[in-house]
Motif scaffolding. Structure first.
Motif, PDB file in Angstrom:
ATOM      1  N   UNK A 128       0.834  -1.196   0.000  1.00  0.00           N
ATOM      2  CA  UNK A 128       0.000   0.000   0.000  1.00  0.00           C
ATOM      3  C   UNK A 128       0.874   1.253   0.000  1.00  0.00           C
ATOM      4  N   UNK A 129       0.429   2.236  -0.763  1.00  0.00           N
ATOM      5  CA  UNK A 129       1.211   3.462  -0.928  1.00  0.00           C
ATOM      6  C   UNK A 129       1.322   4.235   0.382  1.00  0.00           C
ATOM      7  N   UNK A 130       2.521   4.735   0.609  1.00  0.00           N
ATOM      8  CA  UNK A 130       2.792   5.581   1.761  1.00  0.00           C
ATOM      9  C   UNK A 130       3.450   6.860   1.250  1.00  0.00           C
ATOM     10  N   UNK A 131       2.709   7.633   0.499  1.00  0.00           N
ATOM     11  CA  UNK A 131       3.270   8.843  -0.104  1.00  0.00           C
ATOM     12  C   UNK A 131       3.767   9.814   0.948  1.00  0.00           C
ATOM     13  N   UNK A 132       4.610  10.761   0.553  1.00  0.00           N
ATOM     14  CA  UNK A 132       5.121  11.709   1.529  1.00  0.00           C
ATOM     15  C   UNK A 132       4.269  12.963   1.530  1.00  0.00           C
ATOM     16  N   UNK A 133       4.066  13.465   2.722  1.00  0.00           N
ATOM     17  CA  UNK A 133       3.185  14.618   2.906  1.00  0.00           C
ATOM     18  C   UNK A 133       3.983  15.911   2.869  1.00  0.00           C
ATOM     19  N   UNK A 134       3.259  17.001   2.913  1.00  0.00           N
ATOM     20  CA  UNK A 134       3.907  18.316   2.967  1.00  0.00           C
ATOM     21  C   UNK A 134       4.768  18.420   4.221  1.00  0.00           C
ATOM     22  N   UNK A 135       4.261  17.877   5.317  1.00  0.00           N
ATOM     23  CA  UNK A 135       5.027  17.918   6.566  1.00  0.00           C
ATOM     24  C   UNK A 135       6.325  17.121   6.444  1.00  0.00           C
ATOM     25  N   UNK A 136       6.241  15.959   5.772  1.00  0.00           N
ATOM     26  CA  UNK A 136       7.455  15.166   5.559  1.00  0.00           C
ATOM     27  C   UNK A 136       8.529  16.015   4.873  1.00  0.00           C
ATOM     28  N   UNK A 137       8.112  16.737   3.852  1.00  0.00           N
ATOM     29  CA  UNK A 137       9.051  17.589   3.117  1.00  0.00           C
ATOM     30  C   UNK A 137       9.675  18.631   4.053  1.00  0.00           C
ATOM     31  N   UNK A 138       8.825  19.260   4.823  1.00  0.00           N
ATOM     32  CA  UNK A 138       9.336  20.252   5.778  1.00  0.00           C
ATOM     33  C   UNK A 138      10.354  19.610   6.715  1.00  0.00           C
ATOM     34  N   UNK A 139      10.002  18.441   7.232  1.00  0.00           N
ATOM     35  CA  UNK A 139      10.905  17.749   8.161  1.00  0.00           C
ATOM     36  C   UNK A 139      12.244  17.450   7.496  1.00  0.00           C
ATOM     37  N   UNK A 140      12.172  17.004   6.249  1.00  0.00           N
ATOM     38  CA  UNK A 140      13.407  16.669   5.535  1.00  0.00           C
ATOM     39  C   UNK A 140      14.299  17.900   5.404  1.00  0.00           C
ATOM     40  N   UNK A 141      13.692  19.034   5.126  1.00  0.00           N
ATOM     41  CA  UNK A 141      14.499  20.248   5.009  1.00  0.00           C
ATOM     42  C   UNK A 141      15.193  20.573   6.322  1.00  0.00           C
ATOM     43  N   UNK A 142      14.472  20.431   7.424  1.00  0.00           N
ATOM     44  CA  UNK A 142      15.092  20.718   8.724  1.00  0.00           C
ATOM     45  C   UNK A 142      16.245  19.740   8.985  1.00  0.00           C
ATOM     46  N   UNK A 143      15.974  18.463   8.738  1.00  0.00           N
ATOM     47  CA  UNK A 143      17.028  17.463   8.932  1.00  0.00           C
ATOM     48  C   UNK A 143      18.223  17.787   8.053  1.00  0.00           C
TER      49      UNK A 143
END
Lengths: 221, 221
Positions: B76-91
């Motif tokens: 089942x798909x587990x696409x990345x959310x807008x929040x995921x993107x934000x988190x990645x930028x912080x990391x």
DNA sequence: ACTTGGATAATTGTATACAATCATACAAGA
DNA sequence: TCTTGTATGATTGTATACAATTATCCAAGT
């Protein structure tokens, strides 16, 4: 295999998942020499399965960077070096900081209580000199904070790294003096999180891992 | 598929690798709805291959966290959310800092010259308003520093994250004012690395990503 | 109407078969 | 002796076959 070491449901049930876990462990504990070829047939017959689950596992390991697959040539071990471990600790020191920071906003009262319970239990096992339990509780402590960060991305990468180093050096906390200090550091981290002091929580969590590196290198573990 | 987007040799040649890349892209650009079931047979016939490479690709995607596999039930798909993107930028903001710090010790003269060449070229393409080339050069700049950090672990995780966000939002640097500032920031980062000023390099690289987040959120990209 | 049971179909899990590619060995020729 | 070509075997890549599990549907019973 402890329950907290698997982050894929399929690991428990599918053959592929079990083969993956097995090969991963074998590589990390050094059962394969570096750059050694991992032949599908050999592994398959060794484990008493067919090539299919072995292939799927090898391709997962490739993604993790633990094996290098050269097309039509085979899979070769890419074990992690002492430097890799050091690097992971440094990376973790930063990300655990972020994790603690984010936990300030998201951690529930129950989760906080659980953390304090872990700290309390750890004190007990330090007294009893139960190295095994101390390591186990340390894992639980850190992973609870990962979860509390409410970031599946951060949780994912930190859990991965944590398991990575965990498996290679279970002995980290068998120095009971260090374990004592470590638990003290856990205490102040939880305090900072409870007070929602994000800057302090980040700094303390960061320093905590730095201390861990230090105690490793000075003791040559 | 640009050359710098694959970090597995097998991607170029094997069917599994190509299916993996294809499915990954499809998920990231939103061709699958979240939690949608990805049936092996459907995908296989769609792509004109057998189930085997599809299965292997799906299991790789599971490890990346892009799909969730429930044993005997499906993927089942587990696409990345807008929040995921934000988190990645912080990391990334932290890890790019570490990367720049380590690059201070390890970067060769040639690599430094290459960085400056990239900056110079970027200035040109900003003048010409060539958005495509600007993005491409930005990737090259960052990945050159990853490599210079001389840490395969850090390189691996940063490359992954970089590709992750890259694929979702190619449009980041199509704001030419931001691109100008970004390139200016690149300049001072290189300067710090050349002077082997590790603290400064880390701080600047960190701030650089923070700025990127800021320009995203304020512009709603 | 709602639940339950079981037959059937669909889907995944694993094994095996076949094709393609690569490694090795050895002989022929320069 | 060294290279080169070729045959052979080993290994990986892909497809397919079969087994195990799960989902769906419909009828029987309450």
């Amino acid at each position: 295999m402890e329950a907290n070491e698997l982050h894929k449901e399929s690991d428990k049930y599918s053959l592929t998942g079990r083969v993956f876990q097995r090969l991963r462990t074998d590589i990390l504990v050094g059962k394969y020499a570096n750059n050694e070829e991992m032949k599908e047939n050999t592994i398959a017959t060794d484990l008493g399965v067919s090539r299919t689950p072995v292939r799927e596992a090898l391709r997962q390991l490739e993604l993790e960077g633990l094996v290098k697959i050269i097309p039509n040539r085979g899979a070769f071990v890419n074990g992690i070096t002492e430097k890799d471990i050091q690097d992971i600790y440094v990376i973790r020191s930063y990300l655990e900081g972020v994790s603690a920071r984010w936990a300030c906003e998201n951690m529930t009262e129950e989760a906080l209580n659980e953390l304090e319970e872990i700290i309390y239990l750890t004190d007990y096992h330090i007294q009893k000199k139960n190295a095994e339990q101390i390591v186990e509780l340390d894992s639980k402590f850190h992973e609870a904070i990962y979860k509390a960060s409410s970031s599946r991305i951060l949780d994912h990468v930190l859990t991965d790294f944590h398991q990575y180093v965990q498996r290679v050096r279970k002995k980290s906390l068998s120095d009971f003096e260090r374990a004592k200090m470590s638990n003290q550091e856990h205490k102040v981290i939880v305090e900072a999180i409870r007070n929602k002091n994000a800057d302090e929580a980040e700094r303390l969590a960061h320093e905590h891992i730095i201390q861990t590196i230090f105690s490793h290198t000075t003791r040559g573990l």
